[in-house]
Design an enzyme around this catalytic site. Structure first.
Site, PDB file in Angstrom:
ATOM      1  CD  GLU A  92      -3.630   9.983  18.975  1.00 53.60           C
ATOM      2  OE1 GLU A  92      -3.259   9.177  17.873  1.00 53.60           O
ATOM      3  OE2 GLU A  92      -3.463   9.336  20.458  1.00 53.60           O
ATOM      4  CD  GLN A 114      -2.310   1.277   2.864  1.00 54.63           C
ATOM      5  OE1 GLN A 114      -1.850   0.405   3.881  1.00 54.63           O
ATOM      6  NE2 GLN A 114      -3.558   2.019   3.001  1.00 54.63           N
ATOM      7  CB  SER A 138       2.012   6.914   4.782  1.00 52.81           C
ATOM      8  OG  SER A 138       1.066   6.252   5.463  1.00 52.81           O
ATOM      9  CD  GLU A 170      -5.013   0.161   6.845  1.00 54.37           C
ATOM     10  OE1 GLU A 170      -5.165   1.256   6.174  1.00 54.37           O
ATOM     11  OE2 GLU A 170      -3.669  -0.268   6.824  1.00 54.37           O
ATOM     12  CB  SER A 214       3.397  -2.885   5.667  1.00 57.70           C
ATOM     13  OG  SER A 214       3.403  -1.859   6.769  1.00 57.70           O
TER      14      SER A 214
HETATM   15  C1  LIG Z   1       3.892  -0.646  11.709  1.00 64.41           C
HETATM   16  C2  LIG Z   1       3.231   0.321  10.581  1.00 64.41           C
HETATM   17  C3  LIG Z   1       2.870  -0.006   9.509  1.00 64.41           C
HETATM   18  C4  LIG Z   1       2.448   0.865   8.435  1.00 64.41           C
HETATM   19  N1  LIG Z   1       2.106   0.429   7.112  1.00 64.41           N
HETATM   20  C5  LIG Z   1       1.950   1.324   6.101  1.00 64.41           C
HETATM   21  C6  LIG Z   1       1.595   0.669   4.844  1.00 64.41           C
HETATM   22  O1  LIG Z   1       1.745  -0.309   4.468  1.00 64.41           O
HETATM   23  N2  LIG Z   1       1.141   1.755   3.841  1.00 64.41           N
HETATM   24  C7  LIG Z   1       1.032   3.041   4.383  1.00 64.41           C
HETATM   25  O2  LIG Z   1       0.803   3.740   3.299  1.00 64.41           O
HETATM   26  N3  LIG Z   1       1.268   3.601   5.335  1.00 64.41           N
HETATM   27  C8  LIG Z   1       1.621   2.704   6.475  1.00 64.41           C
HETATM   28  N4  LIG Z   1       1.958   3.216   7.595  1.00 64.41           N
HETATM   29  C9  LIG Z   1       1.715   4.497   7.951  1.00 64.41           C
HETATM   30  C10 LIG Z   1       0.691   4.855   8.650  1.00 64.41           C
HETATM   31  O3  LIG Z   1      -0.796   4.942   8.123  1.00 64.41           O
HETATM   32  C11 LIG Z   1       0.720   6.307   9.486  1.00 64.41           C
HETATM   33  O4  LIG Z   1       2.130   6.098  10.040  1.00 64.41           O
HETATM   34  C12 LIG Z   1      -0.146   6.952  10.110  1.00 64.41           C
HETATM   35  O5  LIG Z   1      -1.254   7.313   9.229  1.00 64.41           O
HETATM   36  C13 LIG Z   1       0.189   8.297  10.837  1.00 64.41           C
HETATM   37  O6  LIG Z   1       0.713   9.184  10.055  1.00 64.41           O
HETATM   38  P1  LIG Z   1       2.403   9.839  10.518  1.00 64.41           P
HETATM   39  O7  LIG Z   1       3.341   8.721  10.830  1.00 64.41           O
HETATM   40  O8  LIG Z   1       2.793  10.782   9.409  1.00 64.41           O
HETATM   41  O9  LIG Z   1       1.963  10.541  11.955  1.00 64.41           O
HETATM   42  P2  LIG Z   1       1.489  12.040  11.656  1.00 64.41           P
HETATM   43  O10 LIG Z   1      -0.065  12.231  11.029  1.00 64.41           O
HETATM   44  O11 LIG Z   1       2.278  13.014  11.765  1.00 64.41           O
HETATM   45  O12 LIG Z   1       0.657  11.954  13.267  1.00 64.41           O
HETATM   46  C14 LIG Z   1       1.678  12.296  14.280  1.00 64.41           C
HETATM   47  C15 LIG Z   1       0.761  12.397  15.789  1.00 64.41           C
HETATM   48  O13 LIG Z   1      -0.353  13.306  15.504  1.00 64.41           O
HETATM   49  C16 LIG Z   1      -1.551  12.836  15.657  1.00 64.41           C
HETATM   50  N5  LIG Z   1      -2.395  13.875  14.898  1.00 64.41           N
HETATM   51  C17 LIG Z   1      -2.367  13.948  13.334  1.00 64.41           C
HETATM   52  N6  LIG Z   1      -3.275  14.600  13.279  1.00 64.41           N
HETATM   53  C18 LIG Z   1      -4.316  14.545  14.054  1.00 64.41           C
HETATM   54  C19 LIG Z   1      -5.491  15.300  14.174  1.00 64.41           C
HETATM   55  N7  LIG Z   1      -6.292  15.763  13.233  1.00 64.41           N
HETATM   56  N8  LIG Z   1      -6.161  15.363  15.445  1.00 64.41           N
HETATM   57  C20 LIG Z   1      -5.425  14.770  16.418  1.00 64.41           C
HETATM   58  N9  LIG Z   1      -4.181  14.324  16.632  1.00 64.41           N
HETATM   59  C21 LIG Z   1      -3.602  14.166  15.184  1.00 64.41           C
HETATM   60  C22 LIG Z   1      -1.381  11.395  15.238  1.00 64.41           C
HETATM   61  O14 LIG Z   1      -2.608  10.689  16.043  1.00 64.41           O
HETATM   62  C23 LIG Z   1      -0.201  11.283  15.871  1.00 64.41           C
HETATM   63  O15 LIG Z   1      -0.146  10.965  17.220  1.00 64.41           O
HETATM   64  C24 LIG Z   1       2.315   2.109   8.537  1.00 64.41           C
HETATM   65  C25 LIG Z   1       2.648   2.531   9.987  1.00 64.41           C
HETATM   66  C26 LIG Z   1       3.161   1.625  10.984  1.00 64.41           C
HETATM   67  C27 LIG Z   1       3.570   2.391  12.416  1.00 64.41           C
END
Ligand SMILES: Cc1cc2nc3c(=O)[nH]c(=O)nc-3n(C[C@H](O)[C@H](O)[C@H](O)COP(=O)(O)OP(=O)(O)OC[C@H]3O[C@@H](n4cnc5c(N)ncnc54)[C@H](O)[C@@H]3O)c2cc1C
Lengths: 353, 389
Positions: free
Chosen positions: B359, B109, B112, B227, B144
């Site tokens: 969140e 996928q 991100s 998902e 992933s």
């Molecule tokens: C083990 C693992 C596997 C993954 N696999 C995939 C994959 O296969 N493909 C893929 O595309 N992605 C994948 N992801 C990515 C995952 O979808 C993102 O990490 C996730 O959506 C959060 O985005 P970010 O890491 O940019 O954090 P951010 O969006 O920057 O968030 C940082 C913090 O801010 C908070 N936050 C952000 N916006 C808000 C809001 N509006 N209100 C309140 N709080 C908020 C979040 O909850 C978090 O605590 C994976 C992540 C992990 C950990």
């Protein structure tokens, strides 16, 4: 897997109960009971038991009942919980009725049509497998005793439990945390008639308490749903800092968590009702899970409702306190959550030591 | 009306399960319409209600039949397939669904990005149409299983001059394209389950666009709802982390104490009510697509996985102080429960981040289920290329 949804028949039962309750009770009338415990609430019993004939839901047709089951009763209790209705439906139409049904006693016919009210004379905190029969004197605090006609009294006679039916008792009202379900000290009078002795009597009392616990969960769900819905509506309309308070994440996230809890409580209560209705072997587990979970959810829902309403939530005028008092009392009734978890441990083979 | 039980029996009768090749069996299962009974006939399904799938899964599991490897292809099976059924062309469905189900083709996928995680609609990866081919450039992250994948689902920006949600399109990408560069990212567990993926002039035929140009957000929402259902599911009592703890408690009296007992029972009750609520949701969804309510289930699942896996370490402190292996490996088949208790504890931390953070789940529930007002969004109504960043 059992059906955890509501059938069309159950939904139409819900709307007739909701309609009827809307005509005979409201939060002002419930609040009045705290200042005047003798205020007349007989219209609620008449509407539920008489007009709608719900006192006989669990009772088969040959004894003058409706021959429905625990799933339907659960829907009625959800509605009673939503309105914190002052009516001893759970006490008479579920608990006392179940005891009599267990014994196949034709006395149940006099409860089925709502003409008389029955009460199982045990402290309201009793649960299946954890209660003590009286050896004489007052039993306290008993729910559903005020205005009752038939007193089912678990009595210890020469070391044996008997279930004795008394048609009279001295009933002394107790000032209760929840005055919509007022408690009393009950001293049976008169000779009484022995309905069952020994194991049969114990089994009947246990079945009655188990059914009560299983279905109390639905009352708690209805109560929690009212608290959630009322608070969501308030959060949409109350404006501070030029925004509805429901646009603040601190509030949205608490309500999202509460939604999850209520959704889970509803599933647990449906499962408890369905397994009770079908006599499923998993019913004791379902009851313990439902009581452990729904009790706390109802209390949490009422507490969140109060906090998120701010000052108005603290007033006598707003209905929330009626829900908080019922929720906290319900949590203590028919076994606390921790007590039900201890029972559950035995059922699923997870011993403490 | 077809009876799925009879169909399962007929399928099983054709094979010796001791010796059958899994790919062959899964292909036959797909052709028999037993991959997803609620999908159309000829596309892995039988046009049956969604809840009958559980009957199929149960009968096949009881028979010991080979099952698709969800550790390798959960994204293909749980997310790409339902999205392709909802939005894909007949040609895409014919081309992709069968090898996806047999796990001959593994999917990942590409959603991100470094600058777009929770705010997925803010992806910056560009797709520009050249004739009938899209040229894709950008960087994806946390992908992933990209190291094992032959195909990917991709969200990319096809129009930067409109508001962020309106300028996205959804594609299927061939991971063998020379412009795809996959580099491992090591996780707190020691291994690399996810990657960063650089896309340099990757060529995607327009025939591999899923849904209309500009409809990518709607398509991606279907993927994400599926998902969340996939992450939050588990139909058996005591499934997952709680099952590991209860098994230990039953078999090893040395871990028992009264202090921990009520905690154990509380977690038991929590997981059981989540199981029941998930089951109730499935009954409601017997027809139709998963909706925002599934976000609440995912929230519950993440909380429990994290708390119970931590509790498991406390039950046996001497074992909890140790770790099985920190060697950096690229995960072949991912599992939340595989390996030791320390791994389970650390891996569960991802459960409240992957697939949308807890969140964000609370935002979804409060806005889309409860109808509370939306958050303040400074980029609302502003074309993507005019948003300051
Ligand atoms: C083990 C693992 C596997 C993954 N696999 C995939 C994959 O296969 N493909 C893929 O595309 N992605 C994948 N992801 C990515 C995952 O979808 C993102 O990490 C996730 O959506 C959060 O985005 P970010 O890491 O940019 O954090 P951010 O969006 O920057 O968030 C940082 C913090 O801010 C908070 N936050 C952000 N916006 C808000 C809001 N509006 N209100 C309140 N709080 C908020 C979040 O909850 C978090 O605590 C994976 C992540 C992990 C950990």
């Amino acid at each position: 897997m059992t059906d955890l949804l509501y059938s069309d028949v159950e939904e139409s039962l819900r709307s007739s109960v909701r309609g009827a309750l809307g005509r005979v009770t409201d939060s002002a009338r419930v609040a009045a009971l705290y200042d005047d415990p003798d205020a007349d609430t007989s219209a609620v019993w008449s509407a539920v038991a008489g007009d709608l004939g719900l006192a006989g839901l669990l009772v088969p047709g040959e004894w003058g009942g409706v021959g429905a089951g625990a799933r339907e009763v659960a829907v009625v209790l959800e509605e009673l919980g939503r309105t914190v209705a002052p009516v001893p439906f759970l006490e008479s139409a579920v608990i006392a009725t179940t005891a009599l049904l267990e014994l196949e006693s034709d006395v149940v016919a006099s409860l089925a049509d709502g003409g008389q009210r029955g009460v199982l004379v045990l402290p309201w905190s009793a649960r299946a497998g954890a209660w003590t029969a009286t050896e004489g004197g007052a039993v306290t605090p008993v729910a559903g005793a005020l205005g009752a006609d038939l007193f089912l009294v678990p009595t210890l006679v020469g070391g044996t439990v008997q279930l004795v039916l008394h048609e009279s008792a001295t009933v002394d009202p107790i000032t209760s945390l929840d005055m919509s379900r007022p408690l009393a000290a009950v001293t049976p009078t008169g000779e009484g008639r022995v309905l069952a002795k020994g194991d049969a009597a114990v089994a009947a009392v246990d079945a009655a308490l188990a059914a009560g616990a299983a279905l109390l969960a639905s009352e708690q769900v209805g109560l929690a749903q009212w608290c959630l819905e009322t608070t969501v509506e308030y959060a949409k309309t109350r404006v501070q800092f030029a925004r509805p308070i429901g646009s603040f994440q601190a509030i949205k996230h608490r309500l999202a968590d509460l939604y999850l809890e209520v959704a889970q409580a509803q599933a647990a209560a449906r499962y408890a009702a369905d397994t009770l209705a079908t006599g499923d072997a998993d019913a004791p587990v379902a009851q313990a899970v439902a009581q452990s979970y729904c009790s706390d959810v109802a209390v949490h829902a009422a507490e969140e409702a109060l906090q998120l309403h701010g000052g108005i939530g603290m007033t006598w005028e707003h209905a929330i306190h009626l829900y908080l008092k019922r929720a906290k009392s319900d949590q203590l009734a028919l076994g606390t959550p921790a007590a039900h978890r201890a029972d559950l441990a035995g059922l699923v083979d997870l011993p403490q030591h | 009306m077809t009876d799925v039980r009879a169909e399962v029996a007929a399928l099983l009768a054709r094979f010796d399960l001791e010796t059958v090749d899994p790919v062959e069996f899964l292909g036959a299962r797909f052709d028999a319409g037993l991959a997803w009974v609620h999908f159309p006939v000829g596309r892995g399904g039988l046009d049956r209600p969604r809840d009958e799938q559980q009957v199929v899964e149960q009968l096949l599991a009881e028979a010991g039949a080979p099952a698709p490897d969800l550790g390798r292809n959960s994204i293909g099976i749980g997310m790409a397939a339902p999205t392709l059924i909802a939005f894909g062309t007949p040609e895409q469905q014919d081309r992709y669904l069968r090898p996806l189900f047999t796990c001959e083709e593994i999917w990942c996928q590409l959603f991100s990005e470094p600058g777009a995680g929770s705010d997925l609609a803010g992806v910056a990866t560009k797709a520009v149409l050249d004739g009938d081919t899209w040229i894709v450039n950008g960087q994806k992250v946390w992908t992933s299983g990209a190291q094992n994948a032959q195909r990917a689902i991709l969200v990319a920006r096809t129009d930067p001059t409109v508001v962020k949600h309106a300028g996205l399109s959804y594609f299927v990408v061939d991971m063998a394209d020379p412009g795809v560069d996959v580099r491992p990212l090591r996780q707190i567990t020691g291994e690399a389950e996810f990657n960063e993926v650089f896309l340099n002039d990757v060529r995607v035929p327009d025939a591999d666009r899923v849904g209309a140009v500009g409809a990518g957000w709607r398509v991606a929402t279907t993927t994400l709802n599926n998902e969340r259902v996939a992450i939050g599911s588990g139909a058996e009592r005591e499934a997952g982390q709680i099952g590991i703890v209860t098994e230990r408690w039953r078999n090893d009296p040395s871990v028992r104490s009264s202090a921990e007992h009520d905690r154990l029972m509380s977690w038991w009750v929590e997981t059981e009510v989540t199981r029941l609520a998930g089951e109730r949701l499935r009954q409601q969804l017997a027809v139709g697509q998963p909706g925002p309510e599934s976000s609440a289930m995912k929230l519950a699942f993440a909380q429990q996985a994290q708390q119970i896996s931590g509790f498991a370490l406390e039950l046996d402190p001497d074992a909890g102080l140790q770790y099985d292996d920190w060697t950096m490996v690229r995960t072949v088949s991912a599992s939340f429960l595989g390996r030791g208790p320390g791994f389970r504890y650390l891996r569960a931390k991802g459960n409240s981040i992957e697939g949308g953070t807890s969140e964000i789940m609370r935002n979804v529930v409060s806005e889309r289920v409860l109808g509370l007002p939306a958050d303040h969004r400074p980029d609302k109504g502003v074309p993507f290329n005019e948003v300051p960043r």
